[in-house]
Write a protein that holds these residues in place. Structure first.
Motif, mmCIF file in Angstrom:
data_model
loop_
_atom_site.group_PDB
_atom_site.id
_atom_site.type_symbol
_atom_site.label_atom_id
_atom_site.label_comp_id
_atom_site.label_asym_id
_atom_site.label_seq_id
_atom_site.Cartn_x
_atom_site.Cartn_y
_atom_site.Cartn_z
ATOM 1 N N ASN A 1 -23.636 -61.042 67.091
ATOM 2 C CA ASN A 1 -23.790 -60.993 65.636
ATOM 3 C C ASN A 1 -25.219 -60.581 65.240
ATOM 4 N N LYS A 2 -25.360 -59.286 64.917
ATOM 5 C CA LYS A 2 -26.723 -58.798 64.609
ATOM 6 C C LYS A 2 -27.266 -59.345 63.311
ATOM 7 N N GLU A 3 -26.363 -59.613 62.357
ATOM 8 C CA GLU A 3 -26.831 -60.175 61.086
ATOM 9 C C GLU A 3 -27.473 -61.540 61.339
ATOM 10 N N ILE B 1 -30.725 -44.063 67.345
ATOM 11 C CA ILE B 1 -29.465 -43.963 66.610
ATOM 12 C C ILE B 1 -28.742 -45.259 66.939
ATOM 13 N N LEU B 2 -28.639 -46.136 65.957
ATOM 14 C CA LEU B 2 -28.262 -47.521 66.236
ATOM 15 C C LEU B 2 -26.904 -47.906 65.681
ATOM 16 N N ASN B 3 -26.252 -46.968 65.014
ATOM 17 C CA ASN B 3 -24.947 -47.300 64.437
ATOM 18 C C ASN B 3 -23.915 -46.259 64.843
ATOM 19 N N GLY B 4 -22.892 -46.721 65.561
ATOM 20 C CA GLY B 4 -21.869 -45.817 66.077
ATOM 21 C C GLY B 4 -21.011 -45.206 64.984
ATOM 22 N N THR B 5 -20.677 -46.015 63.973
ATOM 23 C CA THR B 5 -19.794 -45.536 62.896
ATOM 24 C C THR B 5 -20.425 -44.357 62.163
ATOM 25 N N THR B 6 -21.682 -44.520 61.742
ATOM 26 C CA THR B 6 -22.333 -43.444 60.985
ATOM 27 C C THR B 6 -22.577 -42.227 61.869
ATOM 28 N N GLY C 1 -11.461 -48.215 64.721
ATOM 29 C CA GLY C 1 -11.981 -49.578 64.940
ATOM 30 C C GLY C 1 -13.486 -49.647 65.132
ATOM 31 N N TYR C 2 -14.221 -48.611 64.712
ATOM 32 C CA TYR C 2 -15.679 -48.635 64.903
ATOM 33 C C TYR C 2 -16.393 -49.367 63.768
ATOM 34 N N ALA C 3 -15.840 -49.189 62.553
ATOM 35 C CA ALA C 3 -16.572 -49.680 61.379
ATOM 36 C C ALA C 3 -16.525 -51.204 61.287
ATOM 37 N N GLU C 4 -17.533 -51.767 60.638
ATOM 38 C CA GLU C 4 -17.542 -53.200 60.341
ATOM 39 C C GLU C 4 -16.412 -53.489 59.353
ATOM 40 N N LYS C 5 -16.087 -54.796 59.193
ATOM 41 C CA LYS C 5 -15.021 -55.190 58.261
ATOM 42 C C LYS C 5 -15.248 -54.528 56.904
ATOM 43 N N ALA D 1 -21.819 -52.038 55.303
ATOM 44 C CA ALA D 1 -22.890 -52.394 56.250
ATOM 45 C C ALA D 1 -23.218 -51.226 57.171
ATOM 46 N N ASP D 2 -22.221 -50.438 57.509
ATOM 47 C CA ASP D 2 -22.463 -49.270 58.355
ATOM 48 C C ASP D 2 -23.036 -48.131 57.531
ATOM 49 N N ILE D 3 -22.305 -47.725 56.493
ATOM 50 C CA ILE D 3 -22.665 -46.470 55.823
ATOM 51 C C ILE D 3 -23.924 -46.589 54.977
ATOM 52 N N LEU E 1 -27.239 -50.980 56.635
ATOM 53 C CA LEU E 1 -27.618 -52.387 56.841
ATOM 54 C C LEU E 1 -27.465 -52.806 58.300
ATOM 55 N N ASP E 2 -26.400 -52.320 58.937
ATOM 56 C CA ASP E 2 -26.167 -52.649 60.340
ATOM 57 C C ASP E 2 -27.303 -52.082 61.215
ATOM 58 N N ALA E 3 -27.666 -50.841 60.963
ATOM 59 C CA ALA E 3 -28.778 -50.241 61.734
ATOM 60 C C ALA E 3 -30.080 -50.972 61.439
ATOM 61 N N ARG F 1 -30.435 -54.169 60.701
ATOM 62 C CA ARG F 1 -30.453 -55.424 61.464
ATOM 63 C C ARG F 1 -30.840 -55.156 62.915
ATOM 64 N N LYS F 2 -30.338 -54.053 63.452
ATOM 65 C CA LYS F 2 -30.614 -53.753 64.866
ATOM 66 C C LYS F 2 -32.074 -53.373 65.077
ATOM 67 N N ILE F 3 -32.644 -52.575 64.166
ATOM 68 C CA ILE F 3 -34.061 -52.203 64.364
ATOM 69 C C ILE F 3 -34.928 -53.443 64.168
ATOM 70 N N ARG G 1 -22.226 -46.249 74.729
ATOM 71 C CA ARG G 1 -21.309 -46.573 73.635
ATOM 72 C C ARG G 1 -21.862 -47.740 72.826
ATOM 73 N N GLY G 2 -22.133 -47.460 71.571
ATOM 74 C CA GLY G 2 -22.781 -48.472 70.735
ATOM 75 C C GLY G 2 -21.826 -49.314 69.936
ATOM 76 N N ALA G 3 -20.541 -49.056 70.045
ATOM 77 C CA ALA G 3 -19.574 -49.856 69.301
ATOM 78 C C ALA G 3 -18.263 -49.840 70.067
ATOM 79 N N GLY G 4 -17.366 -50.728 69.659
ATOM 80 C CA GLY G 4 -16.050 -50.760 70.310
ATOM 81 C C GLY G 4 -15.847 -52.074 71.035
HETATM 82 N N1 HSE Z 1 -20.135 -51.165 63.258
HETATM 83 C C1 HSE Z 1 -21.085 -51.141 64.326
HETATM 84 C C2 HSE Z 1 -21.370 -49.698 64.694
HETATM 85 C C3 HSE Z 1 -20.537 -51.888 65.500
HETATM 86 O O1 HSE Z 1 -20.625 -48.824 64.241
HETATM 87 O O2 HSE Z 1 -22.345 -49.414 65.384
HETATM 88 C C4 HSE Z 1 -21.526 -52.157 66.570
HETATM 89 O O3 HSE Z 1 -22.600 -52.889 66.129
#
Ligand code: HSE
Length: 412
Positions: free
Chosen positions: A99-101, A152-157, A182-186, A190-192, A195-197, A199-201, A295-298
């Motif tokens: 949980n990165k958040e 590049i920290l977000n797989g979805t974007t 199934g890549y995107a957050e709920k 947060a992805d687009i 915010l997700d990236a 949290r990771k940085i 692979r950064g997501a999945g």
């Molecule tokens: N939704 C995130 C991503 C999942 O696309 O990178 C992995 O943190």
């Protein structure tokens, strides 16, 4: 020793699946005589699921069971994940999270609690999915002073941008495909929106520079306003648009950090990172540049990192793995407007020739860009390098154009 999983969603179910699939070798590597899954906490029912018998709805069963030594948190979100994790650590249980958040917001406090209780709080899966990055930074690169980290920290974007660049797919269609895969957050915001990236940085910068970087202090911009015109202009400049997270150490008390779409030159190591893949470049004073890619997501890549942390916890019962960071003061992250950059600007214009003349007067030498099918009312160019504050101040004085899109040019 027993393990509990909190949250039986994509990652949590992947953890249970991997734990079962490779159980024998996992137990062997854990150096424990046995390592069994005892509970799975989730509010939903899973009739017919292979682990149906393990599903519980009461967190206290985990908290009050002395046999549970390791708790996996794959619930996501801040509450109740934070409350449960803190309670588990205080009860002397090691915790593993994806949980990165949680780590980005509460990492300092949770690591401090884990240290006080002599248990482990591990979060390899919180950055880069299955890519080993937390452990390499904290262990393998420990001899280095790390001054810069970019990736590049977000797989979805990255998947969405790749679909836009390679297949001329619209942003909305590419987002839908990312969700179907199934890549995107709920909530894909947060992805687009980056915010997700962010949290990771924050997690990476906290680890590399030794002080907690709070997400609120990091300027964050997502990709929802990027369109196919921008993609085409970037191509004509010799680049591709990527969502980049970056943190640079300026001094012991100051860093710069940002998440934003950037135009990256095609020869950059980051330009060829496509689809759901992530890449993280770490710049150390002894090793130089190291790039982590994968692979950064999945489901299963992320589960791979979680289960590895579970094994590590099992191997280090009553031994605290030594990593963590201090808290930070307000103002630790500098104002992004002081960072130097060149800007790509796409604008609506009345008269192209007059607008070009005005832009040259305001910015000096600009590089004009072209794309197929561009209209006479459209102008795109790249400014010289200056602080962003300076460039935006100048842009405000440029009344001959109506900016539609402004994207930073990356120097990676
Ligand atoms: N939704 C995130 C991503 C999942 O696309 O990178 C992995 O943190």
């Amino acid at each position: 020793m027993y393990v509990a999983i909190m949250g039986y969603g994509v990652v949590g179910s992947g953890v249970a699946e991997l734990f079962d699939k490779n159980h024998e070798s996992i137990v062997k590597k854990s150096t424990q005589s046995q390592l069994e899954l005892k509970y799975i906490l989730d509010l939903r029912d899973f009739p017919g699921d292979a682990n149906e018998k393990l599903i519980i709805k009461d967190f206290n069963l985990i908290l009050n069971d002395p046999d549970v030594g390791i708790v996996v948190e794959t619930m996501g979100g801040l509450h109740p994940a934070y409350d449960y994790v803190l309670a588990c650590l205080k009860a002397g249980k090691s915790v593993v999270t994806s949980n990165k958040e949680l780590v980005a917001s509460k990492g300092y406090e949770l690591l401090k609690t884990a240290t006080e209780k002599n248990v482990n709080f591990l979060f390899e899966a919180s950055v880069g999915g299955g890519i080993p990055i937390i452990r390499p930074i904290s262990q393998c690169l420990a001899a280095n002073e790390i001054n810069e980290i970019v990736g590049i920290l977000n797989g979805t974007t990255n998947f969405i941008l790749t679909m836009m660049i390679e297949n001329s797919m619209s942003f909305q269609d590419a987002l839908k495909l990312a969700q179907d895969n199934g890549y995107a957050e709920k909530d894909p915001t947060a992805d687009i929106e980056g915010l997700d990236a962010c949290r990771k940085i924050c997690i990476l910068a906290s680890l590399c520079f030794g002080k907690h970087v709070y997400p609120e202090s990091v300027f964050t911009q997502g990709i929802s306003k990027i369109n196919l015109e921008d993609v085409e202009y970037a191509e004509s400049w010799g680049g591709v648009i990527k969502l980049i997270g970056r943190a640079v150490k300026l001094s012991d008390d100051k860093i710069s950090a940002m998440v934003s779409p950037c135009i990256v030159q095609k020869h950059s190591q980051l330009a060829g990172v496509d689809d759901v893949f992530n890449a993280i470049l770490v710049r150390g004073d002894a090793i130089g540049d190291v790039v982590f890619y994968g692979r950064g997501a999945g489901k299963m890549p992320t589960a791979s990192a979680v289960v590895a942390d579970v094994i590590d916890c099992a191997k280090h019962v009553e031994t605290k793995k030594l990593f963590g960071w201090d808290d930070s003061e307000a103002g630790y992250v500098s104002d992004y407007l002081d960072d130097k950059t060149a800007l790509y600007i796409r604008a609506k214009v009345e008269n192209r020739a007059l607008a070009i003349d005005a832009a040259q007067k305001v910015f000096g030498e600009i590089k004009l860009l072209n794309r197929e099918k561009e209209s006479a009312q459209e102008l795109a160019f790249v400014t010289p390098v200056a602080t962003e504050r300076e460039l935006l101040t100048r842009l405000e004085t440029l009344h001959a154009i109506e900016p539609l899109s402004v994207i930073r040019i990356s120097d990676y």
